[in-house]
Design an enzyme around this catalytic site. Structure first.
Site, short mmCIF file in Angstrom:
data_model
loop_
_atom_site.label_atom_id
_atom_site.label_comp_id
_atom_site.label_asym_id
_atom_site.label_seq_id
_atom_site.Cartn_x
_atom_site.Cartn_y
_atom_site.Cartn_z
CG HIS A 45 -1.85 1.08 1.38
ND1 HIS A 45 -1.77 2.02 2.37
CD2 HIS A 45 -2.91 1.41 0.61
CE1 HIS A 45 -2.76 2.88 2.23
NE2 HIS A 45 -3.47 2.53 1.18
NE ARG A 46 -1.90 5.74 0.98
CZ ARG A 46 -2.46 6.42 1.95
NH1 ARG A 46 -1.75 7.28 2.65
NH2 ARG A 46 -3.75 6.28 2.23
CD GLU A 72 -2.86 1.61 -3.20
OE1 GLU A 72 -3.97 2.12 -3.42
OE2 GLU A 72 -1.94 2.21 -2.60
CG HIS A 87 -3.71 8.78 -0.23
ND1 HIS A 87 -4.26 9.58 0.76
CD2 HIS A 87 -4.59 7.76 -0.40
CE1 HIS A 87 -5.40 9.06 1.17
NE2 HIS A 87 -5.63 7.94 0.48
CD GLU A 154 -7.97 4.84 -4.57
OE1 GLU A 154 -7.16 4.31 -3.77
OE2 GLU A 154 -8.94 5.52 -4.20
CD GLN A 186 -6.53 0.63 -5.81
OE1 GLN A 186 -7.20 0.38 -4.83
NE2 GLN A 186 -5.25 0.94 -5.72
O1 G3P Z 1 -6.78 1.52 -2.59
C1 G3P Z 1 -7.04 0.77 -1.46
C2 G3P Z 1 -6.88 1.68 -0.34
O2 G3P Z 1 -5.64 2.29 -0.58
C3 G3P Z 1 -7.98 2.69 -0.34
O3 G3P Z 1 -7.76 3.65 0.59
O4 G3P Z 1 -7.36 5.98 1.12
O5 G3P Z 1 -5.48 4.36 1.19
O6 G3P Z 1 -6.41 5.09 -0.99
P1 G3P Z 1 -6.69 4.81 0.46
CA CA Z 2 -5.36 3.72 -2.63
#
Ligand code: G3P
Ligand code: CA
Length: 311
Positions: A45-46, A72, A87, A154, A186
Site C-alpha cells: 500500500h503506497r 499499490e 494519495h 487507484e 481500482q
Molecule cells: O486503494 C485501497 C486503499 O488504498 C484505499 O484507501 O485511502 O489508502 O487510498 P486509500
Molecule cells: Ca489507494
C-alpha cells in the site's frame, strides 16, 4: 474452503469459454494475471509505506525487493496534466508545501520534499536518504520497474482529476501494461471504472468499497458511494452487478473499532467470482485473522510482515 469455492467459480467464470474453443492454447499474460488472483495477493500500500515515505521511490524499491505481488498507488493529475503518484488531495501532510495537488505544475511539485515528514513522524525509521524525496510520476515508476512488477492503480478523487482516466489508459497502453498482465485499476467511483472500461475493456478493474454505519441508523452499515448495499443486506445479485464489470473488490475491514465484513461476505463475493482484497491491514494478528476468514489479498504498509505469514 472459501478459497476452494473461489477457484471453482472463477475457473468457470473466467476460463470456461476459452477452454472450450482452444483447449490446449497457452494462456495469455493477462489471463495468467487473472488466474493468479485466485491465489492470495500481497499488495504494498503506497509501497512499503510503513518503512519509507509513502508513494516515493524508496517505498516502492523496498516493496519490489521483497517480492510483493502488487505495488499499490494512487494516481492524480497535476495542473499541467501529468500523472503523479500521490494519495491526498492536498500536499500539506506529506510534503513541505501547502495547497491542492491539482493546482501545481509538475515542475512546482518536483521542487517539494516528500520525504522529510516521514523522518519527523517516525524517528525509529528515520533515514537521511529519505530527505528531499521527490514526488513520483507514473512514468518514472513504470520506467524503473517496467514489466518486472504489477501495479494496483487507484483513480484517486476522479471529480478533482478530470481527464485522469484518459491519461491513465494512454500511459498503460504506451507501456503495454494491460496485455502483459501488469495492472489492476481500482476506484471507489464506479463511474471512473466504467470510464476506464470504455477506453480499454481489457483492463481488469477492482471496485473499492467502504462500509460504515448509516447516519440515519447506526445499526445499519452502508457503502460510501452506494455501489452496493451494506454487507448484511448484500445479495448474490449485488455481487453479480459488480462482477459484470470488475474482477474483484477491495474493502475496509474495521470502521471505528467495529468489523464491517465477515467470512460470509468474502465467501459470497468469491461464489460470485469476486476475490476480496482488504485494506489497509498492518498488524500481524489482523492479517492472520483475515487470512483465516478467507481474504484473497491484503493491502498493507508492512508487506514484510505479510510475506512472513504467507511463506
Ligand atoms: O486503494 C485501497 C486503499 O488504498 C484505499 O484507501 O485511502 O489508502 O487510498 P486509500
Ligand atoms: Ca489507494
Amino acid at each position: 474452503m472459501q478459497r476452494h469455492s473461489l477457484f471453482a467459480t472463477m475457473s468457470l467464470g473466467l476460463f470456461a469459454g476459452a477452454a472450450t474453443t482452444t483447449a490446449l492454447a497457452e494462456s495469455t499474460p493477462l489471463e495468467e494475471q487473472l488466474k493468479e488472483l485466485e491465489s492470495f495477493q500481497v499488495i504494498a500500500h503506497r509501497g512499503a509505506s510503513g518503512h519509507a515515505p509513502e508513494s516515493t521511490m524508496a517505498a516502492y524499491e523496498l516493496a519490489h525487493e521483497w517480492g510483493v505481488d502488487y505495488l499499490e498507488l494512487d494516481a492524480q493529475l497535476t495542473a499541467d496534466g501529468e500523472l503523479v503518484v500521490f494519495h491526498d488531495d492536498a500536499i500539506d501532510r506529506t510534503s513541505d508545501g501547502e495547497g491542492k495537488i491539482n493546482d501545481f505544475t509538475l515542475e512546482e511539485l518536483k521542487a517539494l520534499d516528500t520525504g522529510t515528514w516521514f523522518n519527523v513522524a517516525n524517528a525509529d525509521k528515520s533515514d537521511d536518504s529519505f530527505e528531499g524525496a521527490k514526488i513520483l510520476t507514473l512514468d518514472e515508476l513504470f520506467e524503473r520497474f517496467g514489466h518486472d512488477a504489477r501495479y494496483y492503480i487507484e483513480t484517486k478523487s476522479p471529480q478533482l482529476n478530470p481527464g485522469l482516466e484518459e491519461a491513465l489508459v494512454e500511459t498503460l497502453e504506451e507501456y503495454e501494461m494491460v496485455e502483459n498482465g501488469h495492472v489492476l485499476v481500482q476506484s471507489f467511483e464506479q463511474d471512473s471504472l466504467l470510464k476506464v472500461q470504455a477506453l480499454n475493456d481489457d483492463i481488469p478493474l477492482i471496485q473499492l468499497v467502504w462500509y460504515s454505519p448509516s447516519e440515519e441508523d447506526a445499526s445499519r452499515l452502508v457503502e460510501w458511494t452506494g455501489v452496493t448495499p451494506g454487507p448484511e443486506e448484500i445479495t448474490d445479485e449485488d455481487f453479480q452487478a459488480v462482477s459484470d464489470y470488475a474482477v474483484g473488490m477491495g474493502t475496509n475491514f474495521i470502521y471505528d473499532g467495529r468489523e464491517v465484513i465477515d467470512a460470509d461476505f468474502i465467501r459470497q463475493a468469491n461464489e460470485n467470482g469476486l476475490p476480496v482484497h482488504v485494506y489497509t491491514i498492518n498488524e500481524t494478528d489482523e492479517m492472520e485473522r483475515l487470512m483465516e476468514m478467507g481474504a484473497n489479498g491484503l493491502f498493507t504498509n508492512y508487506p514484510d510482515r505479510l510475506i512472513e505469514l504467507v511463506e
